[in-house]
Motif scaffolding. Structure first.
Motif, mmCIF file in Angstrom:
data_model
loop_
_atom_site.group_PDB
_atom_site.id
_atom_site.type_symbol
_atom_site.label_atom_id
_atom_site.label_comp_id
_atom_site.label_asym_id
_atom_site.label_seq_id
_atom_site.Cartn_x
_atom_site.Cartn_y
_atom_site.Cartn_z
ATOM 1 N N LYS A 102 7.133 -9.542 -7.070
ATOM 2 C CA LYS A 102 6.446 -9.520 -8.367
ATOM 3 C C LYS A 102 5.232 -8.595 -8.323
ATOM 4 C CE LYS A 102 7.571 -14.049 -10.279
ATOM 5 N NZ LYS A 102 7.013 -15.330 -10.743
ATOM 6 N N ILE A 103 4.470 -8.677 -7.225
ATOM 7 C CA ILE A 103 3.288 -7.815 -7.078
ATOM 8 C C ILE A 103 3.704 -6.344 -7.058
ATOM 9 C CG2 ILE A 103 1.606 -7.060 -5.322
ATOM 10 C CD1 ILE A 103 0.482 -9.303 -6.894
ATOM 11 N N GLU A 104 4.763 -6.014 -6.297
ATOM 12 C CA GLU A 104 5.223 -4.626 -6.237
ATOM 13 C C GLU A 104 5.617 -4.111 -7.614
ATOM 14 O OE1 GLU A 104 8.325 -4.876 -3.309
ATOM 15 O OE2 GLU A 104 6.942 -4.356 -1.673
ATOM 16 N N THR A 105 6.286 -4.947 -8.394
ATOM 17 C CA THR A 105 6.680 -4.560 -9.747
ATOM 18 C C THR A 105 5.459 -4.297 -10.618
ATOM 19 O OG1 THR A 105 8.688 -5.884 -9.564
ATOM 20 C CG2 THR A 105 7.986 -5.277 -11.785
ATOM 21 N N GLN A 106 4.481 -5.179 -10.537
ATOM 22 C CA GLN A 106 3.273 -5.022 -11.344
ATOM 23 C C GLN A 106 2.477 -3.788 -10.930
ATOM 24 O OE1 GLN A 106 0.890 -8.572 -11.661
ATOM 25 N NE2 GLN A 106 2.707 -9.858 -11.798
ATOM 26 N N VAL A 107 2.381 -3.530 -9.617
ATOM 27 C CA VAL A 107 1.640 -2.360 -9.130
ATOM 28 C C VAL A 107 2.343 -1.086 -9.579
ATOM 29 C CG1 VAL A 107 1.007 -1.083 -7.045
ATOM 30 C CG2 VAL A 107 0.550 -3.527 -7.191
ATOM 31 N N ALA A 108 3.659 -1.041 -9.464
ATOM 32 C CA ALA A 108 4.409 0.143 -9.891
ATOM 33 C C ALA A 108 4.243 0.384 -11.389
ATOM 34 C CB ALA A 108 5.881 -0.017 -9.538
ATOM 35 N N ARG A 109 4.283 -0.691 -12.176
ATOM 36 C CA ARG A 109 4.117 -0.562 -13.624
ATOM 37 C C ARG A 109 2.711 -0.071 -13.974
ATOM 38 N NH1 ARG A 109 5.014 -5.851 -16.365
ATOM 39 N NH2 ARG A 109 6.454 -6.030 -14.641
ATOM 40 N N ALA A 110 1.698 -0.599 -13.297
ATOM 41 C CA ALA A 110 0.317 -0.181 -13.554
ATOM 42 C C ALA A 110 0.121 1.282 -13.172
ATOM 43 C CB ALA A 110 -0.650 -1.068 -12.785
ATOM 44 N N LYS A 111 0.715 1.692 -12.066
ATOM 45 C CA LYS A 111 0.602 3.083 -11.636
ATOM 46 C C LYS A 111 1.294 4.002 -12.629
ATOM 47 C CE LYS A 111 1.547 6.170 -7.846
ATOM 48 N NZ LYS A 111 2.267 6.391 -6.615
ATOM 49 N N GLU A 112 2.445 3.579 -13.132
ATOM 50 C CA GLU A 112 3.175 4.368 -14.114
ATOM 51 C C GLU A 112 2.364 4.528 -15.401
ATOM 52 O OE1 GLU A 112 7.131 3.411 -16.501
ATOM 53 O OE2 GLU A 112 7.443 3.547 -14.320
ATOM 54 N N ARG A 113 1.741 3.440 -15.859
ATOM 55 C CA ARG A 113 0.900 3.513 -17.064
ATOM 56 C C ARG A 113 -0.278 4.458 -16.853
ATOM 57 N NH1 ARG A 113 1.656 -2.283 -17.565
ATOM 58 N NH2 ARG A 113 -0.274 -2.526 -16.420
ATOM 59 N N ARG B 150 -2.697 9.980 -17.833
ATOM 60 C CA ARG B 150 -3.189 11.278 -17.322
ATOM 61 C C ARG B 150 -2.384 12.425 -17.889
ATOM 62 N NH1 ARG B 150 -4.149 9.797 -10.972
ATOM 63 N NH2 ARG B 150 -5.977 8.512 -11.314
ATOM 64 N N ARG B 151 -1.074 12.237 -18.014
ATOM 65 C CA ARG B 151 -0.222 13.307 -18.533
ATOM 66 C C ARG B 151 -0.465 13.587 -20.008
ATOM 67 N NH1 ARG B 151 4.822 10.917 -16.637
ATOM 68 N NH2 ARG B 151 4.291 10.703 -14.480
ATOM 69 N N THR B 152 -0.651 12.506 -20.792
ATOM 70 C CA THR B 152 -0.810 12.690 -22.229
ATOM 71 C C THR B 152 -2.246 13.020 -22.620
ATOM 72 O OG1 THR B 152 -1.155 10.329 -22.577
ATOM 73 C CG2 THR B 152 1.101 11.150 -22.776
ATOM 74 N N GLY B 153 -3.189 12.717 -21.733
ATOM 75 C CA GLY B 153 -4.575 13.040 -22.014
ATOM 76 C C GLY B 153 -5.276 12.053 -22.920
ATOM 77 N N GLU C 216 0.813 -1.220 0.000
ATOM 78 C CA GLU C 216 0.000 0.000 0.000
ATOM 79 C C GLU C 216 0.846 1.269 0.000
ATOM 80 O OE1 GLU C 216 -4.366 -0.551 1.655
ATOM 81 O OE2 GLU C 216 -2.847 -0.569 3.231
ATOM 82 N N ARG C 217 2.105 1.155 0.404
ATOM 83 C CA ARG C 217 2.962 2.338 0.412
ATOM 84 C C ARG C 217 3.256 2.844 -1.000
ATOM 85 N NH1 ARG C 217 7.644 0.415 -1.349
ATOM 86 N NH2 ARG C 217 8.321 -1.637 -0.706
ATOM 87 N N LEU C 218 2.956 2.013 -1.997
ATOM 88 C CA LEU C 218 3.179 2.419 -3.384
ATOM 89 C C LEU C 218 2.138 3.420 -3.857
ATOM 90 C CD1 LEU C 218 4.136 -1.044 -4.897
ATOM 91 C CD2 LEU C 218 5.659 0.848 -4.333
ATOM 92 N N GLY C 219 1.124 3.675 -3.046
ATOM 93 C CA GLY C 219 0.166 4.725 -3.347
ATOM 94 C C GLY C 219 -1.099 4.287 -4.047
ATOM 95 N N THR C 220 -1.285 3.017 -4.251
ATOM 96 C CA THR C 220 -2.494 2.514 -4.890
ATOM 97 C C THR C 220 -3.362 1.857 -3.833
ATOM 98 O OG1 THR C 220 -1.231 2.096 -6.888
ATOM 99 C CG2 THR C 220 -3.367 1.059 -6.741
ATOM 100 N N GLU C 221 -4.648 2.104 -3.903
ATOM 101 C CA GLU C 221 -5.567 1.567 -2.911
ATOM 102 C C GLU C 221 -6.146 0.237 -3.378
ATOM 103 O OE1 GLU C 221 -9.409 3.271 -0.918
ATOM 104 O OE2 GLU C 221 -7.900 4.835 -1.173
#
Length: 101
Positions: free
Chosen positions: A81-92, A97-100, A28-33
């Protein structure tokens, strides 16, 4: 996050269950609920298999599975593995959001 730990084919020590909950709570510290998470620990011939499913409020379920003869190593590898996937999903999600688009 509500974390449910289940074991299959063997009775596992309470310390291992607590360790899995402790390690997964750090995601949860990765910022996704995530309202719900499920950890399935399965004892087989190859060793202990740790399967983690995270269910976000929106989007697809995130799944990781890892097998090892050392139970803590299986939990650690699956959480990594979960942390990697969560970080990748958050990045996507942030890129969209940035590109609109």
């Amino acid at each position: 996050m509500k974390i449910q730990v289940t074991s299959r084919h063997a009775e596992l020590p309470e310390a291992l269950r607590a360790y899995a909950v402790e390690r997964l709570a750090a995601v949860e510290r990765l910022g996704t609920e995530f309202p719900a998470a499920e950890v399935v620990l399965d004892q087989g011939r190859e060793g202990l298999t740790c399967e983690i499913q995270l269910r976000p409020r929106k989007g697809e379920t995130i799944l990781a599975r890892e097998t090892s003869h050392d139970p803590r190593a299986a939990v650690d590898a699956a959480v990594a593995k979960i942390e990697t996937q969560v970080a990748r999903a958050k990045e996507r999600r942030d890129d969209k959001r940035r590109t609109g688009t």
